[in-house]
Design a protein around this motif. Structure first.
Motif, PDB file in Angstrom:
ATOM      1  N   MET A   1       0.825  -1.210   0.000  1.00 22.91           N
ATOM      2  CA  MET A   1       0.000   0.000   0.000  1.00 22.91           C
ATOM      3  C   MET A   1       0.860   1.262   0.000  1.00 22.91           C
ATOM      4  SD  MET A   1      -3.043   1.187  -0.008  1.00 22.91           S
ATOM      5  CE  MET A   1      -3.902   2.696   0.293  1.00 22.91           C
ATOM      6  N   ILE A   2       1.943   1.290   0.872  1.00 23.98           N
ATOM      7  CA  ILE A   2       2.809   2.446   0.940  1.00 23.98           C
ATOM      8  C   ILE A   2       3.480   2.692  -0.404  1.00 23.98           C
ATOM      9  CG2 ILE A   2       4.928   3.352   1.975  1.00 23.98           C
ATOM     10  CD1 ILE A   2       2.628   3.555   3.851  1.00 23.98           C
ATOM     11  N   ASP A   3       3.942   1.609  -1.043  1.00 22.21           N
ATOM     12  CA  ASP A   3       4.658   1.741  -2.317  1.00 22.21           C
ATOM     13  C   ASP A   3       3.794   2.374  -3.403  1.00 22.21           C
ATOM     14  OD1 ASP A   3       6.858   0.579  -1.164  1.00 22.21           O
ATOM     15  OD2 ASP A   3       6.394  -1.443  -1.882  1.00 22.21           O
ATOM     16  N   GLY A   4       2.470   2.186  -3.328  1.00 25.08           N
ATOM     17  CA  GLY A   4       1.597   2.694  -4.374  1.00 25.08           C
ATOM     18  C   GLY A   4       1.030   4.069  -4.115  1.00 25.08           C
ATOM     19  N   LEU A   5       1.439   4.723  -3.034  1.00 23.89           N
ATOM     20  CA  LEU A   5       0.870   6.024  -2.697  1.00 23.89           C
ATOM     21  C   LEU A   5       1.243   7.089  -3.721  1.00 23.89           C
ATOM     22  CD1 LEU A   5       1.320   6.232   1.183  1.00 23.89           C
ATOM     23  CD2 LEU A   5      -0.780   5.857  -0.104  1.00 23.89           C
ATOM     24  N   VAL A   6       2.483   7.099  -4.133  1.00 25.10           N
ATOM     25  CA  VAL A   6       2.949   8.123  -5.072  1.00 25.10           C
ATOM     26  C   VAL A   6       3.041   7.565  -6.485  1.00 25.10           C
ATOM     27  CG1 VAL A   6       4.813   9.726  -5.616  1.00 25.10           C
ATOM     28  CG2 VAL A   6       4.196   9.283  -3.225  1.00 25.10           C
ATOM     29  N   ARG A  84     -10.490   2.694   7.556  1.00 25.20           N
ATOM     30  CA  ARG A  84      -9.829   1.449   7.158  1.00 25.20           C
ATOM     31  C   ARG A  84     -10.731   0.583   6.282  1.00 25.20           C
ATOM     32  NH1 ARG A  84      -5.043   0.891   8.649  1.00 25.20           N
ATOM     33  NH2 ARG A  84      -5.046  -1.167   7.672  1.00 25.20           N
ATOM     34  N   GLN A  85     -12.012   0.940   6.165  1.00 18.92           N
ATOM     35  CA  GLN A  85     -12.902   0.191   5.276  1.00 18.92           C
ATOM     36  C   GLN A  85     -12.449   0.295   3.826  1.00 18.92           C
ATOM     37  OE1 GLN A  85     -16.476   2.187   6.623  1.00 18.92           O
ATOM     38  NE2 GLN A  85     -17.202   0.335   7.630  1.00 18.92           N
ATOM     39  N   ALA A 100      -9.267   9.313  -6.939  1.00 18.41           N
ATOM     40  CA  ALA A 100      -9.768  10.592  -6.429  1.00 18.41           C
ATOM     41  C   ALA A 100      -8.902  11.138  -5.304  1.00 18.41           C
ATOM     42  CB  ALA A 100     -11.209  10.423  -5.950  1.00 18.41           C
ATOM     43  N   GLY A 101      -8.015  10.285  -4.751  1.00 19.09           N
ATOM     44  CA  GLY A 101      -7.102  10.762  -3.729  1.00 19.09           C
ATOM     45  C   GLY A 101      -7.206  10.072  -2.393  1.00 19.09           C
ATOM     46  N   ALA A 102      -8.193   9.203  -2.200  1.00 18.90           N
ATOM     47  CA  ALA A 102      -8.402   8.568  -0.899  1.00 18.90           C
ATOM     48  C   ALA A 102      -7.334   7.512  -0.619  1.00 18.90           C
ATOM     49  CB  ALA A 102      -9.786   7.918  -0.843  1.00 18.90           C
ATOM     50  N   VAL A 103      -6.891   7.478   0.637  1.00 16.42           N
ATOM     51  CA  VAL A 103      -5.944   6.471   1.100  1.00 16.42           C
ATOM     52  C   VAL A 103      -6.367   6.040   2.501  1.00 16.42           C
ATOM     53  CG1 VAL A 103      -3.987   7.315  -0.252  1.00 16.42           C
ATOM     54  CG2 VAL A 103      -4.397   8.244   2.032  1.00 16.42           C
ATOM     55  N   VAL A 104      -5.919   4.863   2.923  1.00 13.51           N
ATOM     56  CA  VAL A 104      -6.236   4.395   4.273  1.00 13.51           C
ATOM     57  C   VAL A 104      -5.584   5.329   5.281  1.00 13.51           C
ATOM     58  CG1 VAL A 104      -5.998   2.515   5.920  1.00 13.51           C
ATOM     59  CG2 VAL A 104      -6.464   2.010   3.514  1.00 13.51           C
ATOM     60  N   GLY A 105      -6.382   5.807   6.217  1.00 13.30           N
ATOM     61  CA  GLY A 105      -5.911   6.820   7.149  1.00 13.30           C
ATOM     62  C   GLY A 105      -5.180   6.288   8.352  1.00 13.30           C
ATOM     63  N   ASP A 106      -3.973   5.792   8.172  1.00 11.64           N
ATOM     64  CA  ASP A 106      -3.167   5.394   9.321  1.00 11.64           C
ATOM     65  C   ASP A 106      -1.904   6.257   9.357  1.00 11.64           C
ATOM     66  OD1 ASP A 106      -1.167   4.253   7.611  1.00 11.64           O
ATOM     67  OD2 ASP A 106      -2.354   2.421   7.475  1.00 11.64           O
ATOM     68  N   PRO A 107      -1.202   6.312  10.503  1.00 11.25           N
ATOM     69  CA  PRO A 107      -0.038   7.201  10.637  1.00 11.25           C
ATOM     70  C   PRO A 107       1.049   6.966   9.594  1.00 11.25           C
ATOM     71  CG  PRO A 107      -0.751   6.420  12.795  1.00 11.25           C
ATOM     72  CD  PRO A 107      -1.545   5.647  11.784  1.00 11.25           C
ATOM     73  N   GLU A 108       1.330   5.706   9.253  1.00  9.88           N
ATOM     74  CA  GLU A 108       2.367   5.427   8.274  1.00  9.88           C
ATOM     75  C   GLU A 108       2.030   6.021   6.909  1.00  9.88           C
ATOM     76  OE1 GLU A 108       3.363   1.346   7.975  1.00  9.88           O
ATOM     77  OE2 GLU A 108       3.959   1.139  10.065  1.00  9.88           O
ATOM     78  N   THR A 109       0.765   5.887   6.533  1.00  3.62           N
ATOM     79  CA  THR A 109       0.333   6.432   5.244  1.00  3.62           C
ATOM     80  C   THR A 109       0.462   7.948   5.231  1.00  3.62           C
ATOM     81  OG1 THR A 109      -1.224   4.601   4.922  1.00  3.62           O
ATOM     82  CG2 THR A 109      -1.589   6.597   3.627  1.00  3.62           C
ATOM     83  N   GLY A 110      -0.041   8.578   6.304  1.00 10.44           N
ATOM     84  CA  GLY A 110       0.045  10.032   6.379  1.00 10.44           C
ATOM     85  C   GLY A 110       1.479  10.521   6.348  1.00 10.44           C
ATOM     86  N   ALA A 111       2.366   9.830   7.060  1.00  8.23           N
ATOM     87  CA  ALA A 111       3.777  10.217   7.086  1.00  8.23           C
ATOM     88  C   ALA A 111       4.404  10.108   5.704  1.00  8.23           C
ATOM     89  CB  ALA A 111       4.530   9.345   8.090  1.00  8.23           C
ATOM     90  N   PHE A 123     -10.313  14.133   8.709  1.00  7.72           N
ATOM     91  CA  PHE A 123     -11.446  14.463   9.551  1.00  7.72           C
ATOM     92  C   PHE A 123     -11.234  13.725  10.878  1.00  7.72           C
ATOM     93  CE2 PHE A 123     -12.917  14.628   5.157  1.00  7.72           C
ATOM     94  CZ  PHE A 123     -13.488  15.896   5.099  1.00  7.72           C
ATOM     95  N   PRO A 124     -10.724  14.403  11.909  1.00  3.80           N
ATOM     96  CA  PRO A 124     -10.372  13.708  13.157  1.00  3.80           C
ATOM     97  C   PRO A 124     -11.523  12.936  13.793  1.00  3.80           C
ATOM     98  CG  PRO A 124      -9.386  15.880  13.110  1.00  3.80           C
ATOM     99  CD  PRO A 124     -10.315  15.813  11.947  1.00  3.80           C
ATOM    100  N   GLY A 125     -12.765  13.362  13.564  1.00  2.26           N
ATOM    101  CA  GLY A 125     -13.897  12.654  14.155  1.00  2.26           C
ATOM    102  C   GLY A 125     -14.212  11.345  13.460  1.00  2.26           C
ATOM    103  N   GLY A 126     -13.688  11.158  12.238  1.00  2.00           N
ATOM    104  CA  GLY A 126     -13.959   9.930  11.504  1.00  2.00           C
ATOM    105  C   GLY A 126     -15.448   9.707  11.289  1.00  2.00           C
TER     106      GLY A 126
END
Length: 282
Positions: A1-6, A84-85, A100-111, A123-126
């Motif tokens: 998943m990380i490899d395919g972000l960019v 994570r769905q 469209a730009g969506a990715v799984v919202g975990d810390p590693e992905t965001g970093a 959206f912190p409230g999820g």
């Protein structure tokens, strides 16, 4: 998943090109809906910032409009940190979301996204923030979450609070949190919407139906919040301070937009009031 972000697969890149070609083409249609939007001029021109927004009961307005107007202003694709769905989705659905730009919202992905200078939306409230009950319109149900602040601080990313008003009025919830119905449906709710310990809101649109209530959308991008930690301030203290400042700023934006809307004759999309619609300051 990380490899395919960019470096995205060819099929996703093709879908991405199609999505944003359509987005550019429909600008006149979007303008006809007279979305109230301001604050775009304050966005950092390099696109290197973290957008922090409020979810609404409509579930779609903020998810579509925030990335749309950022792309229109800066020509950049916003990477939205989704639940994570998204990881459970497959086939064309997943390809479209990723395009469209969506990715799984975990810390590693965001970093990883921030290491590449991407524009990120969270959206912190999820999902909990979408599940509004009676009297909870435009409340931020963050439950103390501050991971977004920690992520922004670690990568020296400014935070842009962005608020949307209108999405919590498309439907009205008719039951209260902690009421009999909400408590009785918590188990079923967890299976259906995936949020623990939250029941199923009973909602209505126009009259008693589920037809959405016509509502104008009001969107405001706030001033950038610097996340550079001052000397002699601990990491924990600064994370809490950035989280609090972001939440306070976003709550202020939501309050301001509600005041603007209260005197807007076009808030219910009445075509006869089109010419008198409230306008944002350039």
């Amino acid at each position: 998943m990380i490899d395919g972000l960019v470096d995205r697969p060819a099929r996703v890149r093709s879908l991405e090109k199609a999505i944003f070609t359509i987005a550019d083409a429909i600008a006149p249609v979007v303008d006809m809906s007279r979305v109230y939007v301001d604050g775009l001029s304050a966005l950092p021109r390099d696109g290197r910032f973290l957008l922090v927004g409020n979810h609404t009961m409509s579930g779609w307005a903020e998810v579509v409009l925030i990335p749309y107007f950022v792309h229109r202003e800066l020509g950049r694709r916003v990477r939205g940190l989704a639940t994570r769905q998204l990881a459970d989705a497959g086939g064309l659905t997943r390809d479209l979301l990723e395009a469209a730009g969506a990715v799984v919202g975990d810390p590693e992905t965001g970093a990883e996204l921030m290491r590449h200078g991407e524009t990120v939306l969270v959206f912190p409230g999820g999902g909990r923030d979408m599940l509004k009950f009676k009297g909870e319109q435009y409340q931020l149900l963050w439950e103390g979450r501050s991971g977004f602040a920690r992520l922004a601080i670690a990568h020296d990313y400014p935070i842009i609070p962005v608020g949307l008003i209108g999405g919590d009025d498309v439907y009205h919830s008719v039951v209260e949190r902690n009421g009999t119905w909400e408590r009785m449906t918590r188990g079923l709710g967890t299976r259906l919407h995936g949020v623990n310990n939250v029941g199923i809101p009973l909602i209505r649109g126009v009259g008693p139906s589920l037809v959405p209530r016509p509502q104008r959308m009001y969107l405001r991008f706030g001033s950038p919040i610097d996340t550079t930690r001052p000397a002699r301030v601990t990491a924990a203290e600064w994370e809490a301070a950035v989280k609090e400042r972001t939440q306070t700023s976003l709550e202020s934006i939501l309050g301001q937009l509600q005041i603007t809307r209260s005197t807007d004759p076009f808030r219910h999309l009445n075509p006869l009031a089109w010419a008198r619609a409230a306008r944002a300051t350039p």
